[in-house]
Scaffold this motif. Structure first.
Motif, short mmCIF file in Angstrom:
data_model
loop_
_atom_site.label_atom_id
_atom_site.label_comp_id
_atom_site.label_asym_id
_atom_site.label_seq_id
_atom_site.Cartn_x
_atom_site.Cartn_y
_atom_site.Cartn_z
N ASP A 188 0.64 -1.28 -0.35
CA ASP A 188 0.16 -0.29 0.09
C ASP A 188 0.92 1.41 0.42
N ARG A 189 1.92 1.40 1.11
CA ARG A 189 3.25 1.89 0.47
C ARG A 189 4.61 1.71 0.25
N LEU A 190 5.63 2.91 -0.34
CA LEU A 190 6.86 1.99 -0.40
C LEU A 190 7.84 3.45 0.29
N VAL A 191 8.78 2.71 0.70
CA VAL A 191 9.53 3.57 0.88
C VAL A 191 10.66 2.71 0.89
N CYS A 192 11.84 4.01 -0.26
CA CYS A 192 12.94 3.13 -1.19
C CYS A 192 13.90 4.04 -0.29
N LEU A 193 14.57 4.01 0.61
CA LEU A 193 15.98 3.97 1.00
C LEU A 193 17.09 3.90 0.07
N GLN A 194 17.87 4.88 -0.34
CA GLN A 194 19.00 4.64 -1.35
C GLN A 194 19.84 5.60 -0.83
N SER A 195 21.16 4.88 -0.91
CA SER A 195 22.53 5.66 -0.22
C SER A 195 23.36 6.48 -1.66
N ARG A 196 23.23 5.17 -2.44
CA ARG A 196 24.06 5.92 -3.75
C ARG A 196 23.34 6.49 -5.20
N PRO A 197 23.29 7.78 -4.91
CA PRO A 197 22.42 8.20 -6.01
C PRO A 197 23.17 8.43 -7.55
N ASN A 198 22.46 8.75 -8.47
CA ASN A 198 23.26 8.61 -9.97
C ASN A 198 23.32 6.85 -10.16
N ALA A 199 22.86 6.21 -10.03
CA ALA A 199 23.30 4.78 -10.43
C ALA A 199 23.02 4.70 -11.82
N SER A 200 23.40 3.59 -11.78
CA SER A 200 22.98 2.86 -13.43
C SER A 200 22.82 1.57 -13.47
N TRP A 201 22.94 0.51 -14.59
CA TRP A 201 23.00 -0.90 -14.60
C TRP A 201 24.08 -1.33 -14.06
N ALA A 202 25.38 0.22 -14.72
CA ALA A 202 26.53 -0.77 -14.69
C ALA A 202 27.10 -0.69 -13.22
N SER A 203 26.23 -0.42 -12.21
CA SER A 203 26.74 -0.15 -10.72
C SER A 203 25.71 -1.84 -10.46
N ALA A 204 24.91 -3.03 -11.25
CA ALA A 204 24.04 -4.15 -10.27
C ALA A 204 24.97 -4.74 -10.71
N LEU A 205 24.85 -6.13 -10.16
CA LEU A 205 25.95 -6.91 -9.53
C LEU A 205 26.13 -7.42 -10.45
N PRO A 206 27.64 -8.14 -10.90
CA PRO A 206 28.22 -8.62 -9.44
C PRO A 206 29.45 -7.39 -9.63
N ALA A 207 29.24 -6.36 -10.79
CA ALA A 207 29.94 -4.67 -10.85
C ALA A 207 29.90 -4.14 -9.89
N GLY A 208 28.32 -3.72 -9.40
CA GLY A 208 28.75 -3.10 -8.02
C GLY A 208 27.39 -3.62 -7.11
N PRO A 209 27.29 -2.60 -6.18
CA PRO A 209 26.06 -3.59 -5.07
C PRO A 209 24.62 -3.30 -5.13
N TRP A 210 24.15 -2.86 -6.74
CA TRP A 210 22.93 -2.97 -6.62
C TRP A 210 21.99 -4.32 -6.90
N ARG A 211 21.25 -4.61 -6.10
CA ARG A 211 20.71 -5.54 -6.07
C ARG A 211 19.32 -5.97 -7.28
N ASP A 212 18.88 -4.64 -7.06
CA ASP A 212 17.90 -4.12 -8.36
C ASP A 212 17.70 -3.09 -9.08
N LEU A 213 17.32 -3.05 -10.00
CA LEU A 213 17.04 -1.50 -10.72
C LEU A 213 17.19 -0.11 -10.27
N PRO A 214 17.96 0.63 -11.05
CA PRO A 214 18.09 2.04 -10.49
C PRO A 214 16.71 2.68 -10.95
N SER A 215 15.95 2.32 -11.49
CA SER A 215 15.12 2.82 -12.77
C SER A 215 13.39 2.83 -11.98
N ARG A 216 13.69 1.60 -10.73
CA ARG A 216 12.34 1.90 -9.76
C ARG A 216 12.39 1.87 -9.30
#
Length: 216
Positions: A188-216
């Motif tokens: 019903d409500r979603l709060v997304c906590l993000q500590s690293r702004p300006n990320a892209s798919w290039a920061s996705a695992l295993p190249a980076g720490p993102w386990r989900d798409l920044p576009s979400r």
């Protein structure tokens, strides 16, 4: 009852929690974000591209209805993030649960966690007889810190919410500590906590720490 959380203002949706361990300052450069900071970096970009593509397909399968998703048996507020590591999900979930309870009444709000590291995936209330090995260290800590607020664990969030509604009919809302990637549940409500702004798919695992798409 209404499934909206009128008692709390949930803006902004994306929050940069600099006060919590694991968060970084706004000076975090876009170059660091692209290269995954201290992660495995550009050598793993091909694998990161495959991982990001698989995530995109999974999300689209839910968005287009090929995979089923539904709202829970109780109104839900999900606190999640897009990356591995600490962004303050647990302290934020605890704070939001306390604020909700102060408005909705004692005993009307509960916390649900997956219970990482525990010996079972089944639904379970965290009671005084539990050990952290049975329910996970974070749910065990939350139950002790928030007592008497009920805390539960369950890998399947939809089944857990049904069990919570059946066993505690007085509940009016449930705060989920993590669960943003559990797409079978429509929060019903979603709060997304993000500590690293300006990320892209290039920061996705295993190249980076993102386990989900920044576009979400």
């Amino acid at each position: 009852m209404s499934r909206t959380f009128k008692a709390l203002s949930m803006q902004p949706k994306v929050h940069f929690p600099a006060q919590f361990p694991g968060a970084v300052s706004n000076a975090f450069s876009s170059r660091q974000a692209r290269q995954g900071h201290a992660w495995l970096g550009p050598w793993f970009l091909p694998l990161a591209a495959l991982y990001a593509a698989a995530l995109w397909l999974r999300h689209k399968a839910y968005d287009w209805g090929f995979l089923h998703s539904e709202r829970g048996a109780l109104p839900t507020l999900v606190v999640g993030n897009l990356e591995l590591g600490g962004t303050g999900k647990t302290p934020h979930a605890m704070d939001l649960a306390k604020r909700l309870e102060s408005r909705l009444g004692t005993g009307t709000v509960a916390i649900l966690s997956r219970g990482h590291g525990r010996s079972s995936n089944r639904f379970q209330w965290v009671d005084e007889g539990c050990t952290w090995q049975h329910v996970g260290d974070e749910p065990w800590m939350m139950a002790r810190a928030l007592r008497p607020m009920p805390v539960a664990v369950g890998a399947n969030r939809l089944e857990a919410l049904r069990a919570m509604a059946q066993t505690r009919p007085e509940l009016k809302a449930v705060v989920l500590d993590d669960g943003m990637q559990h797409r079978a549940l429509v929060p019903d409500r979603l709060v997304c906590l993000q500590s690293r702004p300006n990320a892209s798919w290039a920061s996705a695992l295993p190249a980076g720490p993102w386990r989900d798409l920044p576009s979400r």
